[in-house]
Motif scaffolding. Structure first.
Motif, PDB file in Angstrom:
ATOM      1  N   HIS A 171       2.134  -6.441 -10.945  1.00 58.93           N
ATOM      2  CA  HIS A 171       0.703  -6.617 -10.670  1.00 58.93           C
ATOM      3  C   HIS A 171       0.327  -5.896  -9.377  1.00 58.93           C
ATOM      4  O   HIS A 171      -0.205  -6.471  -8.429  1.00 58.93           O
ATOM      5  CB  HIS A 171       0.354  -8.108 -10.568  1.00 58.93           C
ATOM      6  CG  HIS A 171      -1.119  -8.389 -10.619  1.00 58.93           C
ATOM      7  ND1 HIS A 171      -1.964  -7.851 -11.554  1.00 58.93           N
ATOM      8  CD2 HIS A 171      -1.922  -9.173  -9.819  1.00 58.93           C
ATOM      9  CE1 HIS A 171      -3.200  -8.274 -11.349  1.00 58.93           C
ATOM     10  NE2 HIS A 171      -3.196  -9.068 -10.300  1.00 58.93           N
ATOM     11  N   THR A 172       0.610  -4.597  -9.374  1.00 58.78           N
ATOM     12  CA  THR A 172       0.326  -3.754  -8.214  1.00 58.78           C
ATOM     13  C   THR A 172      -0.337  -2.463  -8.671  1.00 58.78           C
ATOM     14  O   THR A 172      -0.238  -2.057  -9.837  1.00 58.78           O
ATOM     15  CB  THR A 172       1.613  -3.394  -7.456  1.00 58.78           C
ATOM     16  OG1 THR A 172       2.527  -2.738  -8.347  1.00 58.78           O
ATOM     17  CG2 THR A 172       2.276  -4.641  -6.874  1.00 58.78           C
ATOM     18  N   LEU A 173      -0.995  -1.816  -7.728  1.00 60.00           N
ATOM     19  CA  LEU A 173      -1.496  -0.459  -7.918  1.00 60.00           C
ATOM     20  C   LEU A 173      -0.678   0.473  -7.038  1.00 60.00           C
ATOM     21  O   LEU A 173      -0.469   0.191  -5.854  1.00 60.00           O
ATOM     22  CB  LEU A 173      -2.974  -0.361  -7.531  1.00 60.00           C
ATOM     23  CG  LEU A 173      -4.000  -0.960  -8.490  1.00 60.00           C
ATOM     24  CD1 LEU A 173      -5.396  -0.881  -7.880  1.00 60.00           C
ATOM     25  CD2 LEU A 173      -3.970  -0.258  -9.845  1.00 60.00           C
ATOM     26  N   THR A 174      -0.211   1.575  -7.602  1.00 59.99           N
ATOM     27  CA  THR A 174       0.554   2.564  -6.853  1.00 59.99           C
ATOM     28  C   THR A 174      -0.250   3.849  -6.766  1.00 59.99           C
ATOM     29  O   THR A 174      -0.658   4.414  -7.786  1.00 59.99           O
ATOM     30  CB  THR A 174       1.905   2.848  -7.530  1.00 59.99           C
ATOM     31  OG1 THR A 174       2.641   1.635  -7.616  1.00 59.99           O
ATOM     32  CG2 THR A 174       2.705   3.866  -6.735  1.00 59.99           C
ATOM     33  N   GLU A 175      -0.480   4.307  -5.562  1.00 57.38           N
ATOM     34  CA  GLU A 175      -1.288   5.499  -5.351  1.00 57.38           C
ATOM     35  C   GLU A 175      -0.557   6.721  -5.880  1.00 57.38           C
ATOM     36  O   GLU A 175       0.657   6.878  -5.672  1.00 57.38           O
ATOM     37  CB  GLU A 175      -1.594   5.669  -3.865  1.00 57.38           C
ATOM     38  CG  GLU A 175      -2.632   6.726  -3.561  1.00 57.38           C
ATOM     39  CD  GLU A 175      -3.007   6.738  -2.085  1.00 57.38           C
ATOM     40  OE1 GLU A 175      -4.113   7.208  -1.770  1.00 57.38           O
ATOM     41  OE2 GLU A 175      -2.183   6.284  -1.266  1.00 57.38           O
ATOM     42  N   ILE A 176      -1.259   7.589  -6.570  1.00 56.27           N
ATOM     43  CA  ILE A 176      -0.636   8.812  -7.075  1.00 56.27           C
ATOM     44  C   ILE A 176      -1.268  10.044  -6.443  1.00 56.27           C
ATOM     45  O   ILE A 176      -1.252  11.125  -7.003  1.00 56.27           O
ATOM     46  CB  ILE A 176      -0.724   8.890  -8.607  1.00 56.27           C
ATOM     47  CG1 ILE A 176      -2.169   8.868  -9.094  1.00 56.27           C
ATOM     48  CG2 ILE A 176       0.050   7.774  -9.255  1.00 56.27           C
ATOM     49  CD1 ILE A 176      -2.304   9.132 -10.589  1.00 56.27           C
ATOM     50  N   GLY A 177      -1.800   9.872  -5.247  1.00 55.24           N
ATOM     51  CA  GLY A 177      -2.375  11.008  -4.541  1.00 55.24           C
ATOM     52  C   GLY A 177      -3.881  10.927  -4.494  1.00 55.24           C
ATOM     53  O   GLY A 177      -4.505  10.164  -5.228  1.00 55.24           O
TER      54      GLY A 177
END
Length: 359
Positions: A243-249
């Motif tokens: 339940h996370t958001l991972t930045e992809i740039g």
């Protein structure tokens, strides 16, 4: 359905390994009616709409306290024969079964078999539905190749690895999509340039990331955040397990162009189902296309209902998929398959407002 009386036959179907008392409904599609506008692209829209309607049916069943199951991997030819359908013109795309075991009336009487049902006469059609092979040869060939004589579900292929980057832990916000049924509709006048909170977005993502039951979980969820409190503007990948958001740039020049000239730019956030059109071909064959697109539609509708439950508006948007894929740094396998625009509506847009044109 376009055939009078097939509902009675479908309602008595009781397969899928239970002794039982199940009533079934099939979602059927006639493809020629959309071919004049969408051509071969219409098959993608119809298969996604199958997932949308499955999500809606299961959510309504939950609201009514019924136990429902979805079946997207079923024996096509047996089901189509039971409904009196000609698959080259229209066909069953999904089945919903409601468990009626608690009903004494449903349990009464001798077991009903497939053979006894299919022997019943097929009613005359209300109108003829011509085959689509002359107008949509690719759609016709893909659907025919995707028909199966086996039942599922089966496990889907693994999704692509989570990209690296800054990780944002999201709050756990219980959202019941059934609470959004009465308010779910597209905003007639677009979105206000207002920010939305992190909490409703977190609840929406969690509700959308469950995968379509009775099928394969074939899609990953990406998110474009433009105006979300507590989340920097950018592109992210959602991890349902953590339940996370991972930045992809940061937002690329391609995404900036899309945001500046299309309806996508009006939204405070955009949910992007991403899937690999070729990733499941080995285990599933041509049917993979149907399963993948239905999973996309399921995620879109679950997200739309959850957003409505949180007081937000949404619009399903099928344009600019190629530009969005490029902007996220994807190579097309996987690819962006649709989009859910999320934001604050410019005007009230409940079902009653749409019916009576109130502002």
């Amino acid at each position: 359905m376009s055939r009078d009386g097939t509902v009675q036959r479908a309602a008595r179907t009781m397969e899928y390994g239970r002794p039982a008392v199940l009533t079934s409904g099939c979602r059927c599609t006639g493809r020629r009616r959309t071919s004049f506008k969408y051509r071969e692209f219409g098959y993608r829209l119809q298969t996604q709409e199958t997932g949308v309607l499955v999500a809606q049916a299961l959510t309504v069943a939950d609201r009514l306290g019924l136990s429902a199951r979805a079946h997207l991997h079923f024996t096509d030819r047996r089901v189509n024969a039971l409904l009196g359908l000609t698959p080259s013109a229209e066909a069953a795309m999904a089945m919903i079964t409601l468990d009626m075991a608690a009903s004494a009336d449903a349990a009464a009487g001798p077991p009903v078999t497939y053979e006894s049902l299919v022997e019943q006469p097929v009613p005359d059609p209300l109108f003829d539905v011509p085959p689509i092979g002359d107008r949509l040869p690719v759609t016709a060939a893909l659907h025919e190749a995707g028909m199966t004589d086996t039942q599922g579900p089966s496990p889907g292929p693994p999704l692509d690895p989570r990209p690296g980057g800054r990780v944002i832990a999201l709050p756990r916000v219980p959202v019941r999509p059934a609470d959004g049924i009465d308010r779910r509709c597209s905003p007639p006048d677009g979105f206000l340039p207002d920010a939305i909170g992190m909490a409703p977005l977190a609840g929406l993502l969690e509700a959308s990331g469950t995968g379509c039951p009775g099928s394969v979980h074939a899609t990953a969820l990406y998110c474009l955040a433009s105006r979300v409190d507590g989340i920097a503007a950018g592109a992210y990948r959602y991890d349902p397990a953590e339940h996370t958001l991972t930045e992809i740039g940061g937002i690329s020049h391609t995404l900036v162009a899309v945001l500046s000239r299309t309806p996508v730019g009006e939204a405070a956030a955009v949910l992007l189902p991403v899937g690999d059109p070729l990733g499941g071909f080995s285990p599933f064959g041509a049917r993979w296309y149907r399963l993948l697109q239905a999973d996309v539609g399921f995620a879109l509708q679950r997200g739309a209902l959850a957003a409505a439950a949180c007081g937000l508006a949404t619009r399903i948007h099928s344009g600019e998929a190629h530009e969005l894929t490029t902007g996220l740094g994807l190579d097309g396998t996987p690819a962006v398959l649709s989009a859910l625009l999320i934001g604050v509506p410019r005007a009230a847009s409940t079902w009653e407002d749409r019916m009576w044109h109130r502002r």
